[in-house]
Motif scaffolding. Structure first.
Motif, short mmCIF file in Angstrom:
data_model
loop_
_atom_site.label_atom_id
_atom_site.label_comp_id
_atom_site.label_asym_id
_atom_site.label_seq_id
_atom_site.Cartn_x
_atom_site.Cartn_y
_atom_site.Cartn_z
N ASN A 101 0.83 -1.21 0.00
CA ASN A 101 0.00 0.00 0.00
C ASN A 101 0.86 1.26 0.00
O ASN A 101 0.58 2.22 -0.74
CB ASN A 101 -0.91 0.01 1.23
CG ASN A 101 -2.19 -0.79 1.02
OD1 ASN A 101 -2.81 -0.74 -0.03
ND2 ASN A 101 -2.57 -1.55 2.04
N LEU A 338 -11.92 2.39 0.22
CA LEU A 338 -11.54 1.93 -1.12
C LEU A 338 -11.25 0.43 -1.12
O LEU A 338 -11.58 -0.27 -2.08
CB LEU A 338 -10.31 2.70 -1.60
CG LEU A 338 -10.54 4.18 -1.90
CD1 LEU A 338 -9.20 4.90 -2.14
CD2 LEU A 338 -11.45 4.35 -3.12
N THR A 339 -10.66 -0.08 -0.04
CA THR A 339 -10.31 -1.49 0.03
C THR A 339 -11.54 -2.37 0.26
O THR A 339 -11.61 -3.50 -0.21
CB THR A 339 -9.27 -1.72 1.14
OG1 THR A 339 -8.15 -0.86 0.90
CG2 THR A 339 -8.77 -3.16 1.16
N GLN A 341 -14.22 -2.08 -1.16
CA GLN A 341 -14.93 -2.21 -2.44
C GLN A 341 -14.38 -3.31 -3.34
O GLN A 341 -14.89 -3.55 -4.42
CB GLN A 341 -14.87 -0.88 -3.19
CG GLN A 341 -15.55 0.27 -2.46
CD GLN A 341 -15.25 1.62 -3.09
OE1 GLN A 341 -14.82 1.70 -4.24
NE2 GLN A 341 -15.46 2.68 -2.34
N THR A 342 -13.33 -4.01 -2.89
CA THR A 342 -12.70 -5.02 -3.74
C THR A 342 -12.53 -6.33 -2.99
O THR A 342 -12.48 -6.35 -1.75
CB THR A 342 -11.32 -4.54 -4.23
OG1 THR A 342 -10.69 -5.58 -4.98
CG2 THR A 342 -10.41 -4.16 -3.07
N GLN A 343 -12.43 -7.44 -3.72
CA GLN A 343 -12.18 -8.74 -3.10
C GLN A 343 -10.71 -8.92 -2.76
O GLN A 343 -10.35 -9.83 -2.02
CB GLN A 343 -12.62 -9.87 -4.04
CG GLN A 343 -14.12 -10.05 -4.12
CD GLN A 343 -14.53 -11.32 -4.82
OE1 GLN A 343 -13.70 -12.06 -5.34
NE2 GLN A 343 -15.83 -11.59 -4.85
N GLU A 344 -9.85 -8.07 -3.32
CA GLU A 344 -8.42 -8.19 -3.05
C GLU A 344 -8.05 -7.50 -1.74
O GLU A 344 -8.71 -6.54 -1.32
CB GLU A 344 -7.62 -7.55 -4.21
CG GLU A 344 -7.94 -8.13 -5.57
CD GLU A 344 -7.67 -9.62 -5.65
OE1 GLU A 344 -6.69 -10.08 -5.06
OE2 GLU A 344 -8.47 -10.33 -6.28
N SER A 345 -7.01 -8.00 -1.07
CA SER A 345 -6.57 -7.39 0.19
C SER A 345 -5.86 -6.06 -0.06
O SER A 345 -5.72 -5.26 0.87
CB SER A 345 -5.64 -8.34 0.94
OG SER A 345 -4.53 -8.71 0.15
N SER A 347 -6.12 -2.74 -2.65
CA SER A 347 -6.91 -2.12 -3.71
C SER A 347 -6.01 -1.29 -4.63
O SER A 347 -5.18 -0.51 -4.16
CB SER A 347 -7.98 -1.20 -3.10
OG SER A 347 -8.61 -0.44 -4.12
N THR A 348 -6.19 -1.47 -5.93
CA THR A 348 -5.43 -0.67 -6.90
C THR A 348 -5.88 0.79 -6.88
O THR A 348 -5.22 1.65 -7.47
CB THR A 348 -5.60 -1.24 -8.31
OG1 THR A 348 -7.00 -1.28 -8.64
CG2 THR A 348 -5.03 -2.65 -8.41
N LEU A 349 -7.00 1.06 -6.20
CA LEU A 349 -7.49 2.44 -6.11
C LEU A 349 -6.74 3.27 -5.06
O LEU A 349 -6.89 4.49 -5.02
CB LEU A 349 -8.98 2.43 -5.75
CG LEU A 349 -9.92 1.78 -6.77
CD1 LEU A 349 -11.33 1.71 -6.19
CD2 LEU A 349 -9.92 2.55 -8.07
#
Length: 363
Positions: A101, A338-339, A341-345, A347-349
């Motif tokens: 991060n 932001l995290t 909103q995603t299934q990944e640990s 977030s690319t956002l």
């Protein structure tokens, strides 16, 4: 310009320059040059061969890097029975997540951890490198298995039960960190999770305090919080969640007033700044200069994995960039949203401009 500064300047121009070349350029004997370089390494001005110069805004993340195996159920979980799930595997670990991060937030980031000499360890190191994190200080232990974290999520995305196999970290010793201290002291800050042994945690806290290195700690879990020593002098920022804060203070936290009391107790142990994360109730922040409660940013919840690490990363990013504790807490809440909103640990956002966009949107 004195001889020491001349040596630094030549190394800056050519990190691979030999001591003999430096000797002829600055007009000193080679042993004298070697003594200058040893002194510069001890002080963290350079990081050793090939004489890597200290980077501004750099941070070393110390702790866990492991495999996350997440099982998701699309229905109510039935205990003592088989449950149909979908399993996802990804790289995890608090230190690893924070390192990635912070790298996405454009900090110069390195990780200090250990992995096994296995396919999981190779995968983790390759993924970390791919995100621009320095892995040169990672120990690869040939007889150990890379750490693993396993969790079961219910149909709402909430964790039902979690398990971890982190035995590999018990192989870490204070002498291992002592050997790498010239690298640690060259950073502008250190992030520490509590996956490593208790004696290593105490050693790092004391050395960072003695050498005035800003130290940011995430207690990681209620059980591992007990590894922290009572005296936390010099810790720049401690980031417990509600349960971890209860362990630290030996009190129940049911209200914002309780957070205020708990934060005061934690700061009395030597911590400069505290942020207690409260899940969907936001976060409470406290220092000698400011304190307050901020609600969480309402967002769609896809998966809670990595949310706490995202909060920590973004709050640390704020502190390292001279934001107030209030603003750093806002950045943490934005990263968490932001995290979620995603299934990944990870977030690319999570990028600096996106964090401030989220804060502005909710403000």
């Amino acid at each position: 310009m004195d001889k020491e500064q001349q040596i630094l300047e030549y190394i800056r121009m050519n990190p691979f320059i030999s001591q003999q070349e430096l000797s002829s350029k600055v007009g000193l004997s080679r042993p004298t040059v070697a003594n200058y370089i040893a002194s510069l390494i001890r002080r963290g001005e350079i990081k050793g061969r090939a004489y890597i110069l200290r980077e501004e805004s750099s941070i070393v993340c110390i702790g866990g890097a492991n495999i996350d195996r997440i099982a998701r159920s699309n229905q109510k979980v039935n205990f003592h029975s088989s449950n149909p799930v979908k399993i996802n595997e990804s790289c995890g670990g608090a230190a690893r997540n924070v390192a990635e991060n912070l790298s996405r937030l454009r900090c110069n980031t390195a990780i200090m951890t250990c992995v096994g000499d296995d396919k999981e360890g190779d995968w983790i190191l390759n993924e970390i490198k791919r995100q621009g994190v320095d892995v040169s200080q990672v120990w690869v232990l040939p007889t150990e298995r890379t750490g693993a974290f396993i969790t079961l999520l219910d149909q709402t995305g909430e964790s039902v039960i979690s398990m971890d196999d982190m035995n590999i970290y018990e192989k870490m010793t204070t002498s291992m960190f002592e050997e790498k201290w010239s690298y640690i002291v060259s950073s502008q800050g250190v992030f520490l999770d509590t996956n490593i042994p208790k004696e290593c945690i105490s050693y790092i806290i004391k050395r960072c305090a003695d050498e005035h290195i800003p130290l940011y700690i995430d207690p990681t879990s209620a059980a591992k919080t007990r590894k922290l020593p009572f005296l936390l002098d010099g810790v720049e920022l401690l980031l417990p969640n509600r349960v971890e804060a209860e362990v630290l203070t030996d009190m129940k936290i049911d209200s914002i007033e309780d957070c205020q009391i708990a934060s005061k107790k934690i700061r009395e142990r030597g911590v400069k700044q505290v942020i207690i994360t409260l899940g969907d109730q936001g976060a409470y922040y406290s220092s000698a200069e400011e304190s307050g409660h901020l609600p969480s940013f309402v967002t769609e919840i896809v998966d809670i994995t990595g949310v706490g690490d995202a909060f920590s990363s973004c709050a640390i990013y704020g502190i390292m960039n001279n934001e107030s504790l209030h603003n750093a807490c806002q950045l943490g809440l934005a990263g968490a949203a932001l995290t979620l909103q995603t299934q990944e640990s990870i977030s690319t956002l999570v990028r600096p401009e996106k964090l401030y966009e989220v804060i502005q949107e909710y403000s």
